[in-house]
Design an enzyme around this catalytic site. Sequence first.
Site, PDB file in Angstrom:
ATOM      1  N   CYS A 273     -19.203 -49.689 -48.182  1.00  0.00           N
ATOM      2  CA  CYS A 273     -19.367 -49.211 -49.554  1.00  0.00           C
ATOM      3  C   CYS A 273     -20.594 -48.326 -49.572  1.00  0.00           C
ATOM      4  O   CYS A 273     -21.724 -48.808 -49.446  1.00  0.00           O
ATOM      5  CB  CYS A 273     -19.529 -50.373 -50.527  1.00  0.00           C
ATOM      6  SG  CYS A 273     -19.732 -49.848 -52.251  1.00  0.00           S
TER       7      CYS A 273
ATOM      8  N   GLU B 284     -14.185 -43.931 -51.142  1.00  0.00           N
ATOM      9  CA  GLU B 284     -13.991 -43.725 -49.709  1.00  0.00           C
ATOM     10  C   GLU B 284     -13.446 -42.318 -49.538  1.00  0.00           C
ATOM     11  O   GLU B 284     -13.111 -41.649 -50.525  1.00  0.00           O
ATOM     12  CB  GLU B 284     -13.053 -44.768 -49.103  1.00  0.00           C
ATOM     13  CG  GLU B 284     -13.690 -46.134 -48.871  1.00  0.00           C
ATOM     14  CD  GLU B 284     -14.854 -46.109 -47.884  1.00  0.00           C
ATOM     15  OE1 GLU B 284     -15.000 -45.100 -47.166  1.00  0.00           O
ATOM     16  OE2 GLU B 284     -15.610 -47.089 -47.841  1.00  0.00           O
TER      17      GLU B 284
END
Length: 233
Positions: free
Chosen positions: A2, A106
Amino acid sequence: MCGRFTITRRDGNSLAAELGVPADSFVDYRPRYNVAPTQNHFVVRIKYENREVIPATWGLIKSGSKDASMAAKTINARSETVDTRGAFRDAFQKRRCVVPADGFFEWTGPKTARQPIWFHREDSRLTLFAGLYEAWQKEQGVWQTTFTILTTAANELLESYHDRMPVILADRDADDWMDPRAPDPHALKRLLVPARADLLIATPVSPDVNNVDNDSPDLLKPPGQMSLSLRSG
């Protein structure tokens, strides 16, 4: 992993109500559309049996550190080794928190044309990341709270983009995770599992996300739409 996330609630009062914290917890709150490592954010912990919001900087720095040189390398902690790795072991035992967000990014595509994907709940509810926090003395008499986000193996939705994803806690599990009086912190590792595949949806968004200086609602527009690339003030 993350490496960027969002918290787009329009006002602090509604965010406080969702998190179950006092209404005045977010006096200086503003929506964030591109929170990046080493930037300021906030975490939720339990103190005296109640949830409490504290400001914190992303990138965990151990108490006793002489500088912040490791911060960019400790934005994430692998859930499999969080209880044994020196950088996170003490915080795992005593200082567990939740990092409020409502999505994370992402990327896909070649390095020369990276396409950001925003992973978020279709119902727009918060995603509560499992985290750890530490305070270190930044300078004489000045203490800074820092945090890391725990990661686990990617679920079926994420695995084509990355092999890791943040640990997302159900609200009913968040208090157990944050409880500083937990008799056996190691038992809490049962919570550090991939989110079910249908919890999140994947939305392609503006490539302007790639620049950490950009922080505006336009970042969440589909690619190809007009983007203002506004910089945060």
